[in-house]
Write a protein that holds these residues in place. Structure first.
Motif: not given
Length: 453
Positions: A77, A81-85
């Motif tokens: 991860t 990124r803010n979506d924790c993809l």
């Protein structure tokens, strides 16, 4: 059996071709190490563009015997990124120990710090009749999302706003918010928005882009025409400059408005202050043309030392004077304790030095005039009382009558004392008082007249 036997042709020997000239053997060049034979043959022995290094000569990293390296497909991860993809990639694993920490490329995710405002601040400081609060909120949201890429922001903005309008609104709001939150201007002086002394100038930016678009949209013909106009303008400027220099060189020195020119003008003709000044024989006023030409030559130089200019002006001022007069000026300066060349050649010092030389030249010229007048007076007095041999009779009689007339009405009070001869004393009238001559005059022999010869 050959073709000649089949055809029945006689076996005659053919003429051997002329032997070719023997060429000197080429020197064999040794192939350098690290280059393959094919590459060396293609280059023809020339040095390669890139250095060829033998791979065997490179130092290889030695792997420890107890180190076991494997590659594994592992998830990861990114903090950018803010979506924790969660994604997967191959990871180098040493001795079965999985790597820890953030994603290695997350450090390159840089974002712009966009200022945020509250509803109270907007109502108090940021109200604008041409902008609504919804449009301002959308603008700042897109600025934060696309990192102030205003071309992309203008494309995504819902209403029809130009890039210049979006920039003007963003920078105006940011400056007002920063100034309202800080107690003094020194606290936010280092902010990148407030570093510029003036805010974003929207009309100037619009004009700049319009001019840039005009330049970029020009044809080849227009470019050639502009180049010709610039070349013609350059020629005109050069011709005007040359004519101006010529006019300045032709003007007299007294028209120079500068203080240095005035001081130098006074030095050129030191005796020109009085219009009734009369020079003795052999002495004339200094010409102005020489100093004018000197000033013109100095202007042509553009940059010169003040000592050099002072030396040239002194030479121009002393050009009409003789060598003896120049030496007398220098001797007078030495007697006064003044250096012939100023040690500190400032503008004021050079002007005073020229003024002093002018006064010395004036003094010397006045001394020459005085000597000339004294010599005229002495020669006139000697010719009035006694005539030298060779004087015409009429002039002698007139001189004699004038002497008798003067002695009739009063005594002789000339600068040289009573120099009348004994014969003149005997011819005095009875009523005239008698003055005895000096012993020196009584002993002087009587001069002969033309009548005595």
């Amino acid at each position: 059996m050959d073709a000649k036997d089949i055809l029945g042709l006689p076996k005659t020997t053919l003429l051997t071709p002329t032997e070719k000239k023997s060429r000197p053997p080429k020197e064999s060049q040794r192939k350098p190490d690290g280059i393959s034979r094919e590459v060396y043959a293609l280059t023809g022995g020339l040095a390669p563009l890139m250095p060829a290094i033998d791979i065997n000569l490179l130092k290889r990293r030695t792997q420890p015997e107890n180190e076991k390296i494997t590659w594994q497909w592992l998830p990861f991860t990114s903090s950018a990124r803010n979506d924790c993809l969660q994604l997967y990639h191959w990871v180098r694993v040493v001795n079965g120990v999985l790597p820890k920490g953030d994603y290695s490329f997350a450090k390159y995710n840089k974002s712009v710090d966009v200022i945020e405002y509250t509803d109270e601040e907007y109502e108090k400081y940021l109200t604008d009749p041409t902008w609504t609060k919804e449009e301002t909120d959308q603008l700042f949201e897109l600025c934060k999302r696309f990192d102030l890429r205003f071309i992309v922001i203008a494309d995504r903005f819902p209403s029809s706003r130009t890039i210049e309008e979006l920039k003007d609104r963003y920078y105006t709001v940011s400056r007002v918010v920063l100034n309202s939150r800080s107690a003094s201007s020194i606290d936010v002086a280092g902010h990148h928005i407030l570093k510029e002394p003036e805010p974003y100038n929207m009309p100037q930016e619009i004009e700049r882009k319009r001019a840039l678009s005009m330049v970029l949209s020009q044809t080849r013909h227009q470019e050639r025409r502009d180049a010709e106009v610039l070349a013609e303008a350059k020629k005109i400027m050069e011709s005007r400059k040359a004519s101006k220099v010529a006019e300045e060189s032709e003007l007299p020195l007294m028209s120079d408005s500068g203080p240095e020119g005035q001081e130098m003008a006074a030095t050129i003709n030191p005796a020109s202050t009085s219009p009734n000044t009369q020079f003795p024989l052999g002495i004339s006023a200094s010409p102005i043309s020489e100093t004018a030409s000197t000033l013109a030559s100095l202007r042509m130089l553009g940059v010169y030392l003040r000592t050099y200019a002072l030396e040239q002006m002194v030479q121009a001022a002393s050009s009409s004077a003789g060598l003896r007069t120049i030496k007398r000026v220098e001797q007078t300066l030495q007697d006064l304790g003044v250096n012939l060349k100023p040690k500190v050649p400032t503008k004021l010092v050079c002007a005073e030095h020229l003024e002093l030389r002018k006064e010395i030249l004036t003094l010397l010229n006045l001394q020459k005039q005085l000597q000339y007048k004294e010599s005229e007076g002495s020669s006139y007095r000697e010719g009035s009382y006694s005539e030298t041999p060779g004087t015409p009779p009429k002039r002698a009689q007139a001189a004699q009558r004038s002497v008798e007339h003067d002695k009739t009405f009063g005594p002789d009070l000339s600068f040289g004392g009573e120099r009348a001869s004994k014969k003149d004393q005997k011819r005095k009238t009875p009523g005239t008082p008698k003055f005895e001559g000096s012993p020196a005059s009584s002993k002087r022999p009587r001069k002969l007249k033309t009548s005595d010869g």
